[in-house]
Enzyme design. Structure first.
Site, PDB file in Angstrom:
ATOM      1  N   ASP A  42      30.890 -47.687 -54.801  1.00 18.17           N
ATOM      2  CA  ASP A  42      29.692 -48.214 -55.338  1.00 18.17           C
ATOM      3  C   ASP A  42      29.595 -48.616 -56.750  1.00 18.17           C
ATOM      4  O   ASP A  42      28.746 -49.662 -57.081  1.00 18.17           O
ATOM      5  CB  ASP A  42      28.523 -47.329 -55.022  1.00 18.17           C
ATOM      6  CG  ASP A  42      28.790 -46.104 -55.863  1.00 18.17           C
ATOM      7  OD1 ASP A  42      29.482 -45.850 -56.488  1.00 18.17           O
ATOM      8  OD2 ASP A  42      27.496 -45.458 -55.629  1.00 18.17           O
ATOM      9  N   SER A  43      30.631 -48.729 -57.437  1.00 17.14           N
ATOM     10  CA  SER A  43      30.895 -49.230 -58.803  1.00 17.14           C
ATOM     11  C   SER A  43      30.860 -50.812 -58.636  1.00 17.14           C
ATOM     12  O   SER A  43      30.560 -51.566 -59.563  1.00 17.14           O
ATOM     13  CB  SER A  43      32.130 -48.663 -59.478  1.00 17.14           C
ATOM     14  OG  SER A  43      33.239 -48.815 -58.762  1.00 17.14           O
ATOM     15  N   ASP A  81      32.718 -46.194 -50.084  1.00 16.48           N
ATOM     16  CA  ASP A  81      31.474 -45.176 -50.577  1.00 16.48           C
ATOM     17  C   ASP A  81      30.297 -45.500 -50.016  1.00 16.48           C
ATOM     18  O   ASP A  81      29.744 -46.436 -49.712  1.00 16.48           O
ATOM     19  CB  ASP A  81      31.416 -45.835 -52.275  1.00 16.48           C
ATOM     20  CG  ASP A  81      31.371 -44.693 -53.208  1.00 16.48           C
ATOM     21  OD1 ASP A  81      31.273 -43.420 -52.820  1.00 16.48           O
ATOM     22  OD2 ASP A  81      31.359 -44.994 -54.273  1.00 16.48           O
ATOM     23  N   LYS A 111      32.807 -41.609 -48.823  1.00 16.14           N
ATOM     24  CA  LYS A 111      32.764 -40.735 -49.988  1.00 16.14           C
ATOM     25  C   LYS A 111      31.364 -40.795 -50.306  1.00 16.14           C
ATOM     26  O   LYS A 111      30.653 -41.528 -50.199  1.00 16.14           O
ATOM     27  CB  LYS A 111      33.383 -41.289 -51.241  1.00 16.14           C
ATOM     28  CG  LYS A 111      33.173 -40.389 -52.479  1.00 16.14           C
ATOM     29  CD  LYS A 111      34.301 -40.808 -53.632  1.00 16.14           C
ATOM     30  CE  LYS A 111      33.626 -41.678 -54.394  1.00 16.14           C
ATOM     31  NZ  LYS A 111      31.944 -41.618 -55.160  1.00 16.14           N
ATOM     32  N   GLU A 113      28.227 -38.475 -52.803  1.00 13.43           N
ATOM     33  CA  GLU A 113      28.067 -37.761 -54.302  1.00 13.43           C
ATOM     34  C   GLU A 113      27.225 -36.487 -54.177  1.00 13.43           C
ATOM     35  O   GLU A 113      26.287 -36.600 -53.637  1.00 13.43           O
ATOM     36  CB  GLU A 113      27.454 -38.804 -55.141  1.00 13.43           C
ATOM     37  CG  GLU A 113      28.515 -39.988 -55.362  1.00 13.43           C
ATOM     38  CD  GLU A 113      27.879 -40.603 -56.743  1.00 13.43           C
ATOM     39  OE1 GLU A 113      26.799 -40.333 -57.368  1.00 13.43           O
ATOM     40  OE2 GLU A 113      28.438 -41.693 -57.074  1.00 13.43           O
ATOM     41  N   GLU A 180      34.724 -36.019 -61.638  1.00 15.46           N
ATOM     42  CA  GLU A 180      34.384 -36.797 -62.650  1.00 15.46           C
ATOM     43  C   GLU A 180      33.642 -36.278 -63.902  1.00 15.46           C
ATOM     44  O   GLU A 180      32.820 -35.713 -64.005  1.00 15.46           O
ATOM     45  CB  GLU A 180      33.480 -37.847 -61.865  1.00 15.46           C
ATOM     46  CG  GLU A 180      33.139 -39.323 -63.080  1.00 15.46           C
ATOM     47  CD  GLU A 180      32.672 -40.468 -62.675  1.00 15.46           C
ATOM     48  OE1 GLU A 180      32.506 -40.814 -61.412  1.00 15.46           O
ATOM     49  OE2 GLU A 180      32.216 -41.505 -63.391  1.00 15.46           O
TER      50      GLU A 180
HETATM   51  O1  KIV Z   1      32.090 -46.125 -57.210  1.00 20.45           O
HETATM   52  C1  KIV Z   1      33.221 -45.734 -57.647  1.00 20.45           C
HETATM   53  O2  KIV Z   1      34.150 -46.369 -58.213  1.00 20.45           O
HETATM   54  C2  KIV Z   1      33.465 -44.066 -57.789  1.00 20.45           C
HETATM   55  C3  KIV Z   1      34.941 -43.710 -58.586  1.00 20.45           C
HETATM   56  C4  KIV Z   1      34.693 -43.950 -60.071  1.00 20.45           C
HETATM   57  C5  KIV Z   1      35.396 -42.429 -58.217  1.00 20.45           C
HETATM   58  O3  KIV Z   1      32.923 -43.214 -57.268  1.00 20.45           O
END
Ligand code: KIV
Length: 293
Positions: A42-43, A81, A111, A113, A180
């Site tokens: 989600d970055s 994500d 993934k 969080e 992280e």
């Molecule tokens: O969204 C992302 O890029 C992440 C990574 C930094 C693990 O969650």
């Protein structure tokens, strides 16, 4: 790449290389570079969509990006994500969002969080047949509640919380856990308590693998960089040089050059000239033709 193979790599002490990607050309690059796991993180919110944080990005956007990455990948494990708001509310919501990333985008896993309620959501998604990667320590989606985008687990009490979250996610059945922005020594102690492969970002060398954001390591973005980022190239600088060169040559008339233009047989050109001069076109536009000079 499979989940089983990742566990084998951890046991054999073979470091796992994970990276983010958000589009087709980047996926082709990371495939060719031989990474093991690709995360459509989600970055993307910051890196490709221009949001200030990861909070605004939604499922529709994540699905489109993950589909593009899928088209460029063959070998690495593709993880999608789950964005903020797509899983916290209920197990049903979490399962439906995870299913979209698997069914529509072709992700092999998702993934999410945090600990707490996220552990229950992880468990529900895993029960529905979708592998889940956990994420503890600094969790950007809820960074405000953590006091901002800063290192976590720097007191014994806070480190116990990170360890608790990681152990709960392991018990829930996560196949891997991202750690992280946690001090290396703390991460080392947590890793030693886990049997699950851990992937570190700003967590030092004790984890089974490392992950970095593609745009950070390749130098595609600019501005503030976290302490744990290492720049391996200057793609933005290279792109800027290319675009500046193009603009300069368009303005000077240097582009396009003779090597960039198509040729035509002179007799065809004569034919065209004649027909244009005579107004002999198939369309029924009618206006007064000026003969070409
Ligand atoms: O969204 C992302 O890029 C992440 C990574 C930094 C693990 O969650």
């Amino acid at each position: 790449m499979t989940i089983t193979r990742l566990a084998e790599m951890m046991k054999a002490g073979e470091p796992i290389a994970m990276i983010t990607a958000y589009d087709f050309p980047s996926a082709e690059v990371v495939e060719e570079a031989g990474v093991d796991v690709v995360l459509v993180g989600d970055s993307a919110a910051n890196c490709v969509l221009g949001y200030d944080t990861t909070v605004p990005v939604g499922m529709d956007e994540m699905t489109i990006l993950a589909k593009a990455v899928r088209r460029g990948l063959k070998t690495p494990l593709l993880v999608g994500d789950l964005p903020f708001g797509s899983y916290e509310g209920s197990d049903e919501l979490a399962i439906a969002s995870a299913q979209r990333l698997v069914k529509e985008a072709g992700c092999a896993a998702v993934k999410l969080e945090g600990g707490g309620a996220s552990v229950e959501r992880a468990e529900a998604i895993i029960r529905a047949g979708i592998p889940v990667m956990g994420h503890v320590g600094l969790t950007p989606q809820t960074a405000t509640a953590l006091g901002g985008m800063k290192a976590q687990g720097r007191t014994a009490e806070k480190a116990v919380k990170v360890a608790d979250d990681a152990l709960a996610l392991e018990r829930a059945g996560c196949f891997a856990i991202v750690i992280e922005a946690v001090p290396e020594a703390v991460a080392g102690m947590i890793v030693a308590k886990l049997d699950t492969p851990t992937i570190g970002i700003g967590a030092g060398n004790a984890t089974a693998g490392q992950v970095l954001v593609l745009h950070d390591l390749a130098g595609i973005n600019h501005g503030h960089l976290a302490k744990f980022v290492k720049r391996y190239s200057d793609v933005r600088g290279e792109m800027l040089r290319g675009v500046e060169g193009y603009v300069a040559e368009v303005r000077s008339g240097g582009f396009p050059g003779p090597e960039h233009v198509y040729s035509v047989d002179p007799s065809e050109l004569d034919g065209l000239r004649r027909r244009l001069d005579e107004g002999d076109l198939e369309s029924n536009y009618s206006w007064d033709w000026e003969p070409l000079p």
